[in-house]
Design a protein around this motif. Sequence first.
Motif, PDB file in Angstrom:
ATOM      1  N   PHE A   5     -22.517  14.450  75.368  1.00  9.70           N
ATOM      2  CA  PHE A   5     -23.553  14.489  76.435  1.00  9.70           C
ATOM      3  C   PHE A   5     -24.441  15.648  76.654  1.00  9.70           C
ATOM      4  O   PHE A   5     -25.549  15.468  76.867  1.00  9.70           O
ATOM      5  CB  PHE A   5     -22.812  13.873  77.571  1.00  9.70           C
ATOM      6  CG  PHE A   5     -23.826  13.908  78.673  1.00  9.70           C
ATOM      7  CD1 PHE A   5     -24.538  12.762  78.979  1.00  9.70           C
ATOM      8  CD2 PHE A   5     -23.976  14.774  79.806  1.00  9.70           C
ATOM      9  CE1 PHE A   5     -25.459  12.425  79.963  1.00  9.70           C
ATOM     10  CE2 PHE A   5     -24.628  14.561  81.021  1.00  9.70           C
ATOM     11  CZ  PHE A   5     -25.306  13.457  80.912  1.00  9.70           C
ATOM     12  N   GLU A   6     -23.651  16.787  76.474  1.00 13.62           N
ATOM     13  CA  GLU A   6     -24.388  18.030  76.821  1.00 13.62           C
ATOM     14  C   GLU A   6     -25.513  18.273  75.775  1.00 13.62           C
ATOM     15  O   GLU A   6     -26.426  18.637  76.058  1.00 13.62           O
ATOM     16  CB  GLU A   6     -23.673  19.276  76.935  1.00 13.62           C
ATOM     17  CG  GLU A   6     -24.119  20.573  77.378  1.00 13.62           C
ATOM     18  CD  GLU A   6     -24.988  20.513  78.426  1.00 13.62           C
ATOM     19  OE1 GLU A   6     -26.144  21.372  78.771  1.00 13.62           O
ATOM     20  OE2 GLU A   6     -24.761  19.729  79.510  1.00 13.62           O
ATOM     21  N   ARG A  50     -28.145  15.864  76.343  1.00 12.38           N
ATOM     22  CA  ARG A  50     -29.164  16.213  77.427  1.00 12.38           C
ATOM     23  C   ARG A  50     -29.815  17.412  77.243  1.00 12.38           C
ATOM     24  O   ARG A  50     -31.163  17.330  77.562  1.00 12.38           O
ATOM     25  CB  ARG A  50     -28.090  16.515  78.852  1.00 12.38           C
ATOM     26  CG  ARG A  50     -28.678  16.520  79.800  1.00 12.38           C
ATOM     27  CD  ARG A  50     -27.983  17.658  80.929  1.00 12.38           C
ATOM     28  NE  ARG A  50     -27.578  18.867  80.570  1.00 12.38           N
ATOM     29  CZ  ARG A  50     -28.705  19.988  80.506  1.00 12.38           C
ATOM     30  NH1 ARG A  50     -29.555  19.689  80.901  1.00 12.38           N
ATOM     31  NH2 ARG A  50     -28.125  20.968  80.053  1.00 12.38           N
ATOM     32  N   GLN A  51     -29.513  18.375  76.491  1.00 15.97           N
ATOM     33  CA  GLN A  51     -30.145  19.345  76.166  1.00 15.97           C
ATOM     34  C   GLN A  51     -31.497  18.950  75.469  1.00 15.97           C
ATOM     35  O   GLN A  51     -32.593  19.686  75.576  1.00 15.97           O
ATOM     36  CB  GLN A  51     -29.499  20.503  75.688  1.00 15.97           C
ATOM     37  CG  GLN A  51     -30.044  21.851  75.494  1.00 15.97           C
ATOM     38  CD  GLN A  51     -30.391  22.683  76.769  1.00 15.97           C
ATOM     39  OE1 GLN A  51     -29.800  22.610  77.578  1.00 15.97           O
ATOM     40  NE2 GLN A  51     -31.860  22.887  76.924  1.00 15.97           N
ATOM     41  N   GLU A 105     -32.353   8.919  77.204  1.00 19.67           N
ATOM     42  CA  GLU A 105     -31.053   8.605  78.159  1.00 19.67           C
ATOM     43  C   GLU A 105     -30.409   7.237  77.850  1.00 19.67           C
ATOM     44  O   GLU A 105     -29.069   7.212  77.495  1.00 19.67           O
ATOM     45  CB  GLU A 105     -31.303   8.605  79.717  1.00 19.67           C
ATOM     46  CG  GLU A 105     -30.095   8.750  80.491  1.00 19.67           C
ATOM     47  CD  GLU A 105     -29.447   7.241  80.750  1.00 19.67           C
ATOM     48  OE1 GLU A 105     -28.434   7.234  81.132  1.00 19.67           O
ATOM     49  OE2 GLU A 105     -30.398   6.492  80.803  1.00 19.67           O
TER      50      GLU A 105
END
Length: 76
Positions: A57-58, A61-62, A38
């Motif tokens: 970001f997605e 994050r995934q 992160e």
Amino acid sequence: MATIQVQIQDDLVQRFGVEAIKRMIDDELAYQRFRLLEEGVQAALQQAEGVNWDKEFEEARQKAFDEYRKKREPNA
């Protein structure tokens, strides 16, 4: 991957058991890896210009979640 030895008080081993203590340590290390990923995402977001932030970001994050889930699988 490295192997480490950790001194643990006997009363904690008796109270929780060796396997539960191993799980606690594994869970904490998995969380720390996720937190480091992160931080990397946050640093990259601050340096980039003209980027679709939501998409980036997605994807990050995934990827981080997939890595976390892979490490948590019993046969991983």
